[in-house]
Design an enzyme around this catalytic site. Structure first.
Site, PDB file in Angstrom:
ATOM      1  N   ALA A  66       0.903  -1.302  -0.036  1.00 12.84           N
ATOM      2  CA  ALA A  66      -0.024  -0.247  -0.095  1.00 12.84           C
ATOM      3  C   ALA A  66       0.871   1.493   0.024  1.00 12.84           C
ATOM      4  O   ALA A  66       2.045   1.130   0.532  1.00 12.84           O
ATOM      5  CB  ALA A  66      -0.918  -0.015   1.250  1.00 12.84           C
ATOM      6  N   GLY A 111       1.114  -4.950   1.344  1.00 10.31           N
ATOM      7  CA  GLY A 111      -0.132  -5.214   0.512  1.00 10.31           C
ATOM      8  C   GLY A 111       0.198  -5.871  -0.756  1.00 10.31           C
ATOM      9  O   GLY A 111      -0.475  -6.599  -1.568  1.00 10.31           O
ATOM     10  N   GLU A 114       0.283  -9.377   0.048  1.00 14.36           N
ATOM     11  CA  GLU A 114      -1.265  -9.717   0.282  1.00 14.36           C
ATOM     12  C   GLU A 114      -1.769  -9.903  -1.055  1.00 14.36           C
ATOM     13  O   GLU A 114      -2.767 -10.980  -1.266  1.00 14.36           O
ATOM     14  CB  GLU A 114      -1.893  -8.896   0.998  1.00 14.36           C
ATOM     15  CG  GLU A 114      -1.192  -8.965   2.546  1.00 14.36           C
ATOM     16  CD  GLU A 114      -1.819  -7.595   3.323  1.00 14.36           C
ATOM     17  OE1 GLU A 114      -1.429  -6.483   2.979  1.00 14.36           O
ATOM     18  OE2 GLU A 114      -2.641  -7.783   4.281  1.00 14.36           O
ATOM     19  N   GLU A 134       4.686  -4.688   7.386  1.00 14.16           N
ATOM     20  CA  GLU A 134       3.713  -3.557   8.129  1.00 14.16           C
ATOM     21  C   GLU A 134       4.655  -3.138   9.540  1.00 14.16           C
ATOM     22  O   GLU A 134       4.323  -1.977   9.913  1.00 14.16           O
ATOM     23  CB  GLU A 134       2.285  -3.933   8.177  1.00 14.16           C
ATOM     24  CG  GLU A 134       1.642  -4.109   6.789  1.00 14.16           C
ATOM     25  CD  GLU A 134       1.753  -5.438   6.036  1.00 14.16           C
ATOM     26  OE1 GLU A 134       2.484  -6.241   6.543  1.00 14.16           O
ATOM     27  OE2 GLU A 134       0.951  -5.423   4.934  1.00 14.16           O
TER      28      GLU A 134
HETATM   29  N1  CAA Z   1       4.629   3.395  -0.886  1.00 17.87           N
HETATM   30  C1  CAA Z   1       4.973   4.417  -1.288  1.00 17.87           C
HETATM   31  N2  CAA Z   1       6.057   4.700  -1.859  1.00 17.87           N
HETATM   32  C2  CAA Z   1       7.180   3.678  -1.757  1.00 17.87           C
HETATM   33  C3  CAA Z   1       6.782   2.457  -1.149  1.00 17.87           C
HETATM   34  C4  CAA Z   1       5.184   2.160  -0.668  1.00 17.87           C
HETATM   35  N3  CAA Z   1       4.951   1.134   0.094  1.00 17.87           N
HETATM   36  N4  CAA Z   1       7.778   1.648  -1.113  1.00 17.87           N
HETATM   37  C5  CAA Z   1       8.667   2.295  -1.975  1.00 17.87           C
HETATM   38  N5  CAA Z   1       8.295   3.492  -2.100  1.00 17.87           N
HETATM   39  C6  CAA Z   1       8.917   4.464  -2.624  1.00 17.87           C
HETATM   40  C7  CAA Z   1      10.107   5.122  -2.047  1.00 17.87           C
HETATM   41  O1  CAA Z   1       9.628   6.201  -1.053  1.00 17.87           O
HETATM   42  C8  CAA Z   1      11.103   5.622  -3.051  1.00 17.87           C
HETATM   43  O2  CAA Z   1      10.350   6.860  -3.687  1.00 17.87           O
HETATM   44  P1  CAA Z   1      11.395   8.197  -3.620  1.00 17.87           P
HETATM   45  O3  CAA Z   1      12.399   8.023  -4.506  1.00 17.87           O
HETATM   46  O4  CAA Z   1      10.462   9.255  -3.926  1.00 17.87           O
HETATM   47  O5  CAA Z   1      11.995   8.497  -2.332  1.00 17.87           O
HETATM   48  C9  CAA Z   1      10.895   4.739  -4.069  1.00 17.87           C
HETATM   49  O6  CAA Z   1       9.723   3.910  -3.813  1.00 17.87           O
HETATM   50  C10 CAA Z   1      12.186   3.862  -4.342  1.00 17.87           C
HETATM   51  O7  CAA Z   1      12.043   3.136  -2.956  1.00 17.87           O
HETATM   52  P2  CAA Z   1      13.375   3.052  -1.975  1.00 17.87           P
HETATM   53  O8  CAA Z   1      14.323   4.199  -2.204  1.00 17.87           O
HETATM   54  O9  CAA Z   1      13.251   3.009  -0.607  1.00 17.87           O
HETATM   55  O10 CAA Z   1      14.210   1.834  -2.669  1.00 17.87           O
HETATM   56  P3  CAA Z   1      15.137   0.665  -1.725  1.00 17.87           P
HETATM   57  O11 CAA Z   1      15.743  -0.136  -2.847  1.00 17.87           O
HETATM   58  O12 CAA Z   1      16.223   1.693  -0.868  1.00 17.87           O
HETATM   59  O13 CAA Z   1      14.450  -0.076  -0.646  1.00 17.87           O
HETATM   60  C11 CAA Z   1      12.381  -1.226  -0.170  1.00 17.87           C
HETATM   61  C12 CAA Z   1      13.357  -0.733  -1.075  1.00 17.87           C
HETATM   62  C13 CAA Z   1      13.059  -2.140   0.883  1.00 17.87           C
HETATM   63  C14 CAA Z   1      11.194  -2.034  -0.813  1.00 17.87           C
HETATM   64  C15 CAA Z   1      11.641  -0.090   0.537  1.00 17.87           C
HETATM   65  O14 CAA Z   1      11.330   0.762  -0.529  1.00 17.87           O
HETATM   66  C16 CAA Z   1      10.591  -0.210   1.498  1.00 17.87           C
HETATM   67  O15 CAA Z   1      10.876  -0.622   2.645  1.00 17.87           O
HETATM   68  N6  CAA Z   1       9.453   0.076   1.037  1.00 17.87           N
HETATM   69  C17 CAA Z   1       8.241  -0.093   1.905  1.00 17.87           C
HETATM   70  C18 CAA Z   1       7.635  -1.549   2.012  1.00 17.87           C
HETATM   71  C19 CAA Z   1       6.492  -1.697   2.924  1.00 17.87           C
HETATM   72  O16 CAA Z   1       6.755  -1.626   4.154  1.00 17.87           O
HETATM   73  N7  CAA Z   1       5.496  -2.073   2.441  1.00 17.87           N
HETATM   74  C20 CAA Z   1       4.314  -2.168   3.348  1.00 17.87           C
HETATM   75  C21 CAA Z   1       3.365  -1.058   3.120  1.00 17.87           C
HETATM   76  S1  CAA Z   1       2.134  -0.992   4.434  1.00 17.87           S
HETATM   77  C22 CAA Z   1       0.988  -2.051   3.502  1.00 17.87           C
HETATM   78  O17 CAA Z   1       1.017  -2.575   2.512  1.00 17.87           O
HETATM   79  C23 CAA Z   1      -0.412  -2.367   4.472  1.00 17.87           C
HETATM   80  C24 CAA Z   1      -1.279  -3.125   4.082  1.00 17.87           C
HETATM   81  O18 CAA Z   1      -1.430  -4.389   4.401  1.00 17.87           O
HETATM   82  C25 CAA Z   1      -2.029  -2.724   3.216  1.00 17.87           C
END
Ligand code: CAA
Length: 260
Positions: A66, A111, A114, A134
């Protein structure tokens, strides 16, 4: 059909939906979810489409989940809406009467995982990385992760993944039974398409009934599930495709199934 956040292609009886927001690692915004739902509706109405592949654009991610940026200042009502939005997408995949394959190229987190778990089959590239992350932002899975992950791999490992938020590699996911197979990265898209084409040549009504029975059967008693299977067996037995399959077997040729 015109889309901005997904790529929708049809080839060899296979519909491929590619999440196309690589700059955000294909995170699901409201717009992405709406476009995927529209594409699934088209698949539902097109008899020539027999299998769906859901994947992510770029080499880095299937989907990072998400949209976290949209969660800034989120209150309980908005969170509920977000949960409902993901549930709707997951149920649309689960209830589509055609097999759906999640082709996991890179990250499938939160998500993203999921949604992949709501698909029938998961094929992972060897560079795939999966997790219910999460907890790391102080949240829990909200698109069915606590339930579907537990049903797929059991409570012991589901709790470990959900409590720690750790990210596992494709081989570990395969050992846990979370993915069906792991494919070399350089042949990934081609191998997935080939697999999907083979599935698209199977008898559509048999696939549809098998999907419904497996999905429903896990929620009800064995007795009730066996009764459903009996009825389903009768329905499939009444298709022209069964007669085609039997004739093809006797004539030592490949069957051509029409979904009739
Ligand atoms: N939402 C919005 N933007 C996201 C994103 C997310 N879930 N995941 C990554 N991005 C964006 C980053 O913010 C970044 O954007 P900017 O360049 O504008 O800063 C771009 O994508 C590239 O990401 P990273 O620079 O972070 O890339 P990385 O290679 O250093 O790291 C990663 C990769 C480990 C996947 C890291 O991006 C990360 O941890 N992302 C979040 C993953 C996460 O926690 N997902 C769960 C979301 S909550 C959810 O899904 C709830 C549910 O149950 C519905």
């Amino acid at each position: 059909m015109e889309f901005k956040y997904i790529i929708y292609e049809k080839r060899d009886g296979v519909a491929t939906i590619t999440l196309n927001r690589p700059e955000a690692l294909n995170a699901f915004s409201k717009e992405v979810v709406e476009e995927v739902l529209q594409a699934l509706e088209d698949v539902r109405n097109d008899v020539n489409l027999r299998v769906v592949v859901l994947t992510g654009a770029g080499e880095k991610a299937f989907s990072a989940g998400a949209d976290i940026k949209a969660m800034k200042g989120m209150n309980a009502l908005k969170a509920r809406e977000l949960s409902l939005m993901g549930e709707k997408l997951c149920l649309a995949l689960e209830n589509l009467e055609k097999p759906v394959i999640a082709a996991i190229n890179g990250y499938a987190l939160g998500g993203g995982l999921e949604v992949a778990m709501a698909c029938d089959l998961r094929i992972a590239s060897e560079n795939a990385r999966m997790g219910q992350t999460e907890i790391n932002i102080g949240l829990i899975p909200g698109w069915g992760g606590t339930q579907r992950l537990t049903r797929l791999i059991g409570a012991t490992k589901a709790k470990e993944l959900i409590y720690t938020g750790k990210i596992i590699d494709a081989k570990t996911a395969e050992q846990l039974g979370l993915v069906n197979m792991v494919v070399p990265a350089e042949k990934f898209r081609e191998t997935v398409h080939q697999f999907a084409v083979e599935l698209a040549q199977k008898a559509p009504v048999a696939l549809k009934v098998a999907k419904a029975l497996i999905n429903k059967g896990s929620e009800i008693s064995l007795d009730a599930a066996l009764a459903l299977e009996r009825e389903g067996f009768g329905v499939v037995a009444s298709t022209k495709d069964l007669q085609e399959g039997v004739s093809a077997f006797i004539e030592k040729r490949k069957p051509v199934f029409k979904g009739e």
